[in-house]
Design a protein around this motif. Sequence first.
Motif, PDB file in Angstrom:
ATOM      1  N   ASP A   1       5.037  11.117   2.638  1.00  0.00           N
ATOM      2  CA  ASP A   1       4.557   9.931   1.931  1.00  0.00           C
ATOM      3  C   ASP A   1       4.240   8.857   2.973  1.00  0.00           C
ATOM      4  OD1 ASP A   1       4.749  10.636  -0.853  1.00  0.00           O
ATOM      5  OD2 ASP A   1       6.933  10.620  -0.594  1.00  0.00           O
ATOM      6  N   ALA A   2       3.400   7.909   2.572  1.00  0.00           N
ATOM      7  CA  ALA A   2       3.059   6.819   3.490  1.00  0.00           C
ATOM      8  C   ALA A   2       3.017   5.497   2.747  1.00  0.00           C
ATOM      9  CB  ALA A   2       1.715   7.086   4.155  1.00  0.00           C
ATOM     10  N   MET A   3       3.519   4.476   3.397  1.00  0.00           N
ATOM     11  CA  MET A   3       3.423   3.134   2.811  1.00  0.00           C
ATOM     12  C   MET A   3       3.180   2.118   3.920  1.00  0.00           C
ATOM     13  SD  MET A   3       5.788   0.488   2.944  1.00  0.00           S
ATOM     14  CE  MET A   3       6.956   0.265   4.267  1.00  0.00           C
TER      15      MET A   3
ATOM     16  N   TRP B   1       0.876  -1.181   0.000  1.00  0.00           N
ATOM     17  CA  TRP B   1       0.000   0.000   0.000  1.00  0.00           C
ATOM     18  C   TRP B   1       0.908   1.225   0.000  1.00  0.00           C
ATOM     19  CZ3 TRP B   1      -0.585   4.310   2.935  1.00  0.00           C
ATOM     20  CH2 TRP B   1      -1.791   5.018   2.833  1.00  0.00           C
ATOM     21  N   PHE B   2       0.769   2.092  -1.025  1.00  0.00           N
ATOM     22  CA  PHE B   2       1.663   3.250  -1.163  1.00  0.00           C
ATOM     23  C   PHE B   2       0.823   4.486  -1.489  1.00  0.00           C
ATOM     24  CE2 PHE B   2       5.824   4.760  -3.460  1.00  0.00           C
ATOM     25  CZ  PHE B   2       6.096   5.601  -2.388  1.00  0.00           C
ATOM     26  N   ASN B   3       0.780   5.425  -0.567  1.00  0.00           N
ATOM     27  CA  ASN B   3       0.007   6.668  -0.744  1.00  0.00           C
ATOM     28  C   ASN B   3      -1.421   6.420  -1.253  1.00  0.00           C
ATOM     29  OD1 ASN B   3       2.049   8.382   0.170  1.00  0.00           O
ATOM     30  ND2 ASN B   3       2.971   8.540  -1.860  1.00  0.00           N
ATOM     31  N   GLY B   4      -2.080   5.446  -0.644  1.00  0.00           N
ATOM     32  CA  GLY B   4      -3.499   5.237  -0.945  1.00  0.00           C
ATOM     33  C   GLY B   4      -3.809   4.176  -1.982  1.00  0.00           C
TER      34      GLY B   4
ATOM     35  N   ILE C   1       5.830   6.352   7.560  1.00  0.00           N
ATOM     36  CA  ILE C   1       5.494   7.693   7.066  1.00  0.00           C
ATOM     37  C   ILE C   1       6.820   8.425   6.924  1.00  0.00           C
ATOM     38  CG2 ILE C   1       4.339   9.885   7.590  1.00  0.00           C
ATOM     39  CD1 ILE C   1       2.192   8.308   9.073  1.00  0.00           C
TER      40      ILE C   1
ATOM     41  N   ASN D   1       3.824  17.354   1.544  1.00  0.00           N
ATOM     42  CA  ASN D   1       3.230  16.284   2.338  1.00  0.00           C
ATOM     43  C   ASN D   1       4.234  15.168   2.546  1.00  0.00           C
ATOM     44  OD1 ASN D   1       0.623  17.054   3.026  1.00  0.00           O
ATOM     45  ND2 ASN D   1      -0.195  16.436   1.028  1.00  0.00           N
TER      46      ASN D   1
ATOM     47  N   ALA E   1      -0.631  13.216   5.285  1.00  0.00           N
ATOM     48  CA  ALA E   1      -1.783  13.417   4.399  1.00  0.00           C
ATOM     49  C   ALA E   1      -2.917  12.441   4.680  1.00  0.00           C
ATOM     50  CB  ALA E   1      -1.327  13.290   2.945  1.00  0.00           C
ATOM     51  N   GLN E   2      -2.615  11.364   5.414  1.00  0.00           N
ATOM     52  CA  GLN E   2      -3.628  10.334   5.642  1.00  0.00           C
ATOM     53  C   GLN E   2      -4.252  10.457   7.035  1.00  0.00           C
ATOM     54  OE1 GLN E   2      -0.548   9.657   4.448  1.00  0.00           O
ATOM     55  NE2 GLN E   2      -1.094   9.170   2.339  1.00  0.00           N
TER      56      GLN E   2
END
Length: 308
Positions: free
Chosen positions: A118-120, A9-12, A100, A116, A72-73
């Motif tokens: 990033d998130a994974m 799962w990477f940025n949504g 994050i 922002n 951002a999440q």
Amino acid sequence: DSDATKYIWFNGKMVPWADAKVHVTAHALHYGSAVFEGIRAYKTAKGPQIFRLKEHIDRLFNSAKIYRFPVAQTKEEIMDACKKVITENGLEFGYIRPLIFMGEVGLGVKFKKGVNADAMVCALPWGAYLGEEGLKKGIKACVSSWRRLAPDTIPTEAKAAGNYLSSILIANECTNNGYTEAIALDSNGYVSEGSGENVFFVKDNVIYTAPTTAGLLPGITRDAVIKVAQDLGYEVRTQPLPREFVYLADEMFFTGTAAEITPIASVDGIDVGQGYRGPVTEKLQNAFFAIVRGETEDKYGWLTPCKA
Ligand code: PMP
């Protein structure tokens, strides 16, 4: 990579493992600007269930808050992603790693306005971290020559990538010297924690662990073990512990998401108690594993199913 799963799962979005890439100028790569979690999903009769998901995601967002990361999440999105990387990769159990990080936001330590993080979230098919054998017999530990981070330098309550430079020093030194794990002292010389675990002691049937002021990460497993021990009728004391405590305890064990509850058989070549897993450690392991495997009532509400 033998740990590779199908999707990350990477940025949504769920993207194929091989496509989840970052640029070489990523801020986190240069300055360590990343916060993360390590979470376990256990195999249960009701399918894979995640251990203390909410507490882990709360800690992740607290870590990001300390560092002023523009996340951002929402927590809900990240919790959802944790479930997805288990179900969509067809895993029955595994280790979940949310991260994050500051990505392509330009170099320089100051965050620019409007960027922002990033998130994974990825999942790995991991079993016992310090070995099945270690869970039963206990491991050989030593006291590290490296101290943990001093207060008001780098915050140890944040689970940040940069903190793991300390863990890298501690873990690789001890491995090089023939030990499985090390116990580090804090900047005042009191017991702190392992490279990736908290540490507990049993002496005269009382359980001891170092306080959060001892330069340690307040572990979610540490908290779980304290609750389980108290419910089993043990007194648990959280207090500063001098180094000699590691040589005089009846039993010792590490706790952590990866390490779960791992007995310590010796420290610096000196046997802990009998030199193998003690009865209190075994009792705590039995109670802990029964909960996480869904074999007893989840009275603390610690398990979250991956499927809705
Ligand atoms: N201390 C450190 C340095 C760790 O990396 C970990 C593992 N996250 C722990 C303690 C144990 O924390 P937890 O029980 O939440 O996994």
